[in-house]
Design a protein around this motif. Structure first.
Motif, mmCIF file in Angstrom:
data_model
loop_
_atom_site.group_PDB
_atom_site.id
_atom_site.type_symbol
_atom_site.label_atom_id
_atom_site.label_comp_id
_atom_site.label_asym_id
_atom_site.label_seq_id
_atom_site.Cartn_x
_atom_site.Cartn_y
_atom_site.Cartn_z
ATOM 1 N N ILE A 68 -20.385 -13.631 17.241
ATOM 2 C CA ILE A 68 -19.907 -13.146 15.921
ATOM 3 C C ILE A 68 -19.057 -11.881 15.989
ATOM 4 C CG2 ILE A 68 -21.877 -14.190 14.712
ATOM 5 C CD1 ILE A 68 -23.048 -11.359 14.414
ATOM 6 N N LYS A 69 -18.884 -11.325 17.215
ATOM 7 C CA LYS A 69 -18.235 -9.997 17.275
ATOM 8 C C LYS A 69 -16.773 -10.034 16.817
ATOM 9 C CE LYS A 69 -16.722 -9.840 22.070
ATOM 10 N NZ LYS A 69 -16.868 -9.233 23.382
ATOM 11 N N GLU A 70 -16.088 -11.149 17.076
ATOM 12 C CA GLU A 70 -14.678 -11.217 16.683
ATOM 13 C C GLU A 70 -14.516 -11.051 15.179
ATOM 14 O OE1 GLU A 70 -11.426 -14.431 17.833
ATOM 15 O OE2 GLU A 70 -12.757 -13.834 19.502
ATOM 16 N N LYS A 71 -15.470 -11.620 14.458
ATOM 17 C CA LYS A 71 -15.383 -11.573 12.997
ATOM 18 C C LYS A 71 -15.859 -10.232 12.422
ATOM 19 C CE LYS A 71 -16.566 -14.294 8.919
ATOM 20 N NZ LYS A 71 -17.365 -15.390 8.378
ATOM 21 N N TYR A 72 -16.855 -9.611 13.055
ATOM 22 C CA TYR A 72 -17.491 -8.447 12.415
ATOM 23 C C TYR A 72 -17.314 -7.117 13.143
ATOM 24 C CZ TYR A 72 -19.835 -11.988 9.636
ATOM 25 O OH TYR A 72 -20.096 -13.041 8.798
ATOM 26 N N ALA A 73 -17.129 -7.137 14.461
ATOM 27 C CA ALA A 73 -17.143 -5.877 15.217
ATOM 28 C C ALA A 73 -15.747 -5.272 15.344
ATOM 29 C CB ALA A 73 -17.723 -6.136 16.604
ATOM 30 N N LYS A 74 -15.726 -3.971 15.687
ATOM 31 C CA LYS A 74 -14.457 -3.317 16.028
ATOM 32 C C LYS A 74 -13.947 -3.956 17.321
ATOM 33 C CE LYS A 74 -15.864 1.215 14.223
ATOM 34 N NZ LYS A 74 -16.078 2.634 14.554
ATOM 35 N N PRO A 75 -12.619 -4.078 17.460
ATOM 36 C CA PRO A 75 -12.093 -4.697 18.687
ATOM 37 C C PRO A 75 -12.476 -3.895 19.939
ATOM 38 C CG PRO A 75 -10.301 -4.092 17.157
ATOM 39 C CD PRO A 75 -11.580 -3.769 16.471
ATOM 40 N N THR A 76 -12.734 -2.585 19.761
ATOM 41 C CA THR A 76 -13.048 -1.719 20.903
ATOM 42 C C THR A 76 -14.548 -1.654 21.205
ATOM 43 O OG1 THR A 76 -13.114 0.111 19.332
ATOM 44 C CG2 THR A 76 -11.045 -0.217 20.534
ATOM 45 N N LEU A 77 -15.367 -2.468 20.507
ATOM 46 C CA LEU A 77 -16.828 -2.401 20.697
ATOM 47 C C LEU A 77 -17.207 -2.604 22.168
ATOM 48 C CD1 LEU A 77 -19.761 -2.396 19.447
ATOM 49 C CD2 LEU A 77 -19.604 -4.884 19.475
ATOM 50 N N GLN A 78 -18.050 -1.680 22.661
ATOM 51 C CA GLN A 78 -18.598 -1.828 24.018
ATOM 52 C C GLN A 78 -20.027 -2.327 23.919
ATOM 53 O OE1 GLN A 78 -17.798 2.117 25.883
ATOM 54 N NE2 GLN A 78 -17.535 0.818 27.676
ATOM 55 N N ILE A 79 -20.376 -3.326 24.711
ATOM 56 C CA ILE A 79 -21.737 -3.882 24.674
ATOM 57 C C ILE A 79 -22.409 -3.645 26.023
ATOM 58 C CG2 ILE A 79 -23.132 -5.968 24.321
ATOM 59 C CD1 ILE A 79 -20.595 -7.098 22.810
ATOM 60 N N ILE A 80 -23.592 -3.062 25.990
ATOM 61 C CA ILE A 80 -24.364 -2.818 27.217
ATOM 62 C C ILE A 80 -25.716 -3.512 27.057
ATOM 63 C CG2 ILE A 80 -25.493 -1.028 28.626
ATOM 64 C CD1 ILE A 80 -23.250 0.894 27.455
ATOM 65 N N ILE A 81 -26.108 -4.302 28.051
ATOM 66 C CA ILE A 81 -27.417 -4.964 28.000
ATOM 67 C C ILE A 81 -28.335 -4.313 29.032
ATOM 68 C CG2 ILE A 81 -28.648 -7.151 28.383
ATOM 69 C CD1 ILE A 81 -26.154 -8.556 27.190
ATOM 70 N N GLU A 82 -29.414 -3.698 28.540
ATOM 71 C CA GLU A 82 -30.377 -3.015 29.423
ATOM 72 C C GLU A 82 -31.783 -3.321 28.904
ATOM 73 O OE1 GLU A 82 -32.565 -1.885 31.639
ATOM 74 O OE2 GLU A 82 -30.743 -1.041 32.499
ATOM 75 N N PRO A 83 -32.443 -4.351 29.481
ATOM 76 C CA PRO A 83 -33.748 -4.781 28.946
ATOM 77 C C PRO A 83 -34.824 -3.692 28.942
ATOM 78 C CG PRO A 83 -32.862 -6.437 30.434
ATOM 79 C CD PRO A 83 -31.975 -5.238 30.563
ATOM 80 N N ASN A 84 -34.777 -2.765 29.910
ATOM 81 C CA ASN A 84 -35.786 -1.700 29.973
ATOM 82 C C ASN A 84 -35.448 -0.624 28.942
ATOM 83 O OD1 ASN A 84 -36.869 0.955 30.733
ATOM 84 N ND2 ASN A 84 -37.664 -0.088 32.537
ATOM 85 N N TRP A 85 -36.308 -0.455 27.925
ATOM 86 C CA TRP A 85 -35.943 0.453 26.823
ATOM 87 C C TRP A 85 -35.818 1.907 27.277
ATOM 88 C CZ3 TRP A 85 -38.801 4.612 25.309
ATOM 89 C CH2 TRP A 85 -40.170 4.636 25.623
ATOM 90 N N GLN A 86 -36.588 2.306 28.308
ATOM 91 C CA GLN A 86 -36.477 3.707 28.770
ATOM 92 C C GLN A 86 -35.118 3.959 29.414
ATOM 93 O OE1 GLN A 86 -40.033 2.574 30.127
ATOM 94 N NE2 GLN A 86 -41.214 4.420 29.719
ATOM 95 N N HIS A 87 -34.657 2.969 30.204
ATOM 96 C CA HIS A 87 -33.325 3.094 30.808
ATOM 97 C C HIS A 87 -32.253 3.061 29.716
ATOM 98 C CE1 HIS A 87 -35.030 1.310 34.816
ATOM 99 N NE2 HIS A 87 -35.487 2.517 34.545
ATOM 100 N N ALA A 88 -32.454 2.175 28.737
ATOM 101 C CA ALA A 88 -31.487 2.060 27.630
ATOM 102 C C ALA A 88 -31.366 3.389 26.880
ATOM 103 C CB ALA A 88 -31.911 0.954 26.674
ATOM 104 N N LEU A 89 -32.513 4.062 26.699
ATOM 105 C CA LEU A 89 -32.506 5.353 25.987
ATOM 106 C C LEU A 89 -31.723 6.401 26.782
ATOM 107 C CD1 LEU A 89 -33.462 6.972 23.540
ATOM 108 C CD2 LEU A 89 -35.631 7.385 24.727
ATOM 109 N N GLU A 90 -31.862 6.369 28.108
ATOM 110 C CA GLU A 90 -31.087 7.301 28.952
ATOM 111 C C GLU A 90 -29.589 7.024 28.816
ATOM 112 O OE1 GLU A 90 -32.269 10.039 30.308
ATOM 113 O OE2 GLU A 90 -34.187 9.377 29.449
ATOM 114 N N VAL A 91 -29.223 5.746 28.757
ATOM 115 C CA VAL A 91 -27.808 5.369 28.568
ATOM 116 C C VAL A 91 -27.309 5.912 27.223
ATOM 117 C CG1 VAL A 91 -26.189 3.434 28.264
ATOM 118 C CG2 VAL A 91 -27.989 3.305 30.008
ATOM 119 N N LEU A 92 -28.128 5.725 26.185
ATOM 120 C CA LEU A 92 -27.748 6.214 24.842
ATOM 121 C C LEU A 92 -27.529 7.726 24.875
ATOM 122 C CD1 LEU A 92 -27.471 5.545 21.724
ATOM 123 C CD2 LEU A 92 -29.856 6.261 21.534
#
Length: 458
Positions: free
Chosen positions: A398-422
């Motif tokens: 759905i990103k083509e229809k709703y997201a900004k063209p410059t949207l970056q997507i990162i997939i990090e299943p471990n929430w603690q690692h994801a929080l460090e990325v954020l």
């Protein structure tokens, strides 16, 4: 209560942790709508629920915040108040509060010891085992009826209304926040079906206050009110509100009611909190007019301003700025997307989200994607978690229809690692937001605030 206590060696639970482990162990029996088991429990206990006054709160979103506003104002006005809410965000005892304090661990253990043999008896009777939520609800009723004796109990439904176990009570007031698409696997696939479940808390002669807005849901509410020969106070009909101004420290709205008008300041953020506060104010006005719950104006205003509810548009860190918000369904996402640009100024919006596997995530993403620059998909530490890659697949579709063209997507299943990325990607002028299921919010909040491990749960 002392005469009912048995010899310590005969009690199943020697510690608070044992008692909580037993209650949480009942989760295996799941959510089973129906009232037979809770009715049987209340009979065995001599109907303690009949000795209490309840304000019953149902709705898709905003239940917790509405309960928090009502509780705070009544406490400020000198009333004693029990508050039963779910899910909890830091500790199991959070769901059973009396005058803003959690149930003492020892009291919870004692009450669990009283309930355990009754639960065993019901299990063997052919009705099946009472569920975790049924036992928690029975424990709350026992606590308020036999230990705490509050003037009133603010009583939040778990799921739906009609067949929700909290519906065992006959309240003095019924409150319905709003209706949206959530828990459709249990409550129905249409707004009408969900409205009919929520309207199930309406009782003969008990006034109803609501901020429901969909015409098809209003029709069902009005039919239920008529059937029960009671009165309805509905937003945009009997009362209204208008947001006047707001900034990072809070907002002000004008309440217009049938009895009086008033400007109120609240610290809670987002337009939807003006709606929740107006709903709480109308509820308090009904209590004041018809049930003599009188709160002085200055105390009423102080109560609204001091109300806080964890994990709802809550800024938990300032360098970098990180806000947590438990928006986990389409309506919550819509409120969040509308609120963030109004409250905060930022260059980039970085959003970390994790979900459970049983929700309408596509509609959620449609609301939130348009304002996001970096999307970090993760997984809550919970048995029903949604796979982060599967969430990523929905975004890709759905990103083509709703997201900004410059949207970056990162997939990090471990929430603690994801929080460090954020944290590492959120610079001084940016805003980091953590959203999704409250199971994720509870852990992230504990981590950022340096709290001990949260005992989050339903």
């Amino acid at each position: 209560m002392g005469d009912r206590l048995v010899n310590e060696t005969d009690t199943p639970f020697q510690t608070y942790d044992d008692a909580v482990a037993w209650i949480n162990g009942l989760v295996a029996f799941g959510i089973r709508p129906g009232m037979e088991r809770i009715q049987r429990l209340m009979e065995m206990l001599g109907h303690p629920e009949r000795r209490l006054k309840f304000i019953h709160v149902a709705g898709t979103n905003g239940k917790g915040s509405t309960c928090a506003f009502i509780t705070k104002v009544l406490l400020q006005g000198g009333f004693s108040v029990g508050t039963y809410t779910s899910p909890y965000i830091t500790k199991f005892t959070n769901r059973f509060q009396f005058n803003g304090e959690d149930i003492p661990e020892e009291t919870l253990r004692t009450l669990a010891n009283r309930l355990q043999p009754l639960v065993a008896e019901i299990t063997e009777s052919g009705l099946g085992s009472p569920t975790m939520f049924e036992v928690s609800t029975a424990l709350a009723i026992l606590y308020y009826a036999e230990e705490a004796y509050p003037d009133v109990v603010v009583w939040e439904t778990g799921l739906g209304g009609r067949l929700d176990v909290t519906n065992i009570v006959h309240p003095i007031l019924s409150v319905i926040t709003n209706i949206g698409m959530d828990h459709t696997d249990v409550l129905g696939e249409t707004i009408q079906e969900i409205a009919a479940e929520k309207a199930g808390i309406i009782k003969p002669g008990v006034p109803v206050v609501s901020t429901v807005t969909q015409p098809e849901a209003i029709e069902i509410l009005k039919e239920a009110v008529q059937r029960n020969r009671t009165s309805l106070y509905l937003v945009h009909e009997q009362f209204g509100y208008e947001r006047l101004r707001g900034d990072e420290s809070g907002q002000t709205f004008r309440f217009n009611g049938p009895f009086r008008d008033m400007d109120l300041d609240i610290s809670m953020q987002g337009d939807h909190q003006c709606a929740n506060a107006a709903l709480a104010m109308m509820s308090l006005e009904v209590l004041r007019q018809y049930m003599a719950f009188i709160v002085d104006d200055a105390e009423l205003q102080a109560g609204f301003k001091d109300t806080f509810w964890a994990g709802r548009l809550e800024q938990v860190q300032s360098a970098p700025r990180i806000v947590v918000d438990g928006a986990h369904n389409p309506e919550g996402a819509e409120s969040l997307a509308a609120s963030l640009p109004k409250i905060y100024t930022y260059r980039k919006l970085n959003l970390m989200m994790g979900m459970l596997a049983n929700k309408h995530h596509e509609a959620y993403l449609q609301h939130i994607l348009p304002i996001v620059d970096t999307l970090i998909l993760t997984e809550p530490d919970f048995r029903k978690r949604m796979d982060a890659k599967a969430l990523g697949d929905i975004v890709e579709q759905i990103k083509e229809k709703y997201a900004k063209p410059t949207l970056q997507i990162i997939i990090e299943p471990n929430w603690q690692h994801a929080l460090e990325v954020l944290k590492s990607r959120t610079e001084e002028e940016d805003l980091g937001v953590v959203s999704g299921t409250l199971y994720l919010i509870a852990d992230v909040r504990s981590n950022l605030l340096g709290l001990s491990d949260s005992e989050k749960g339903w």
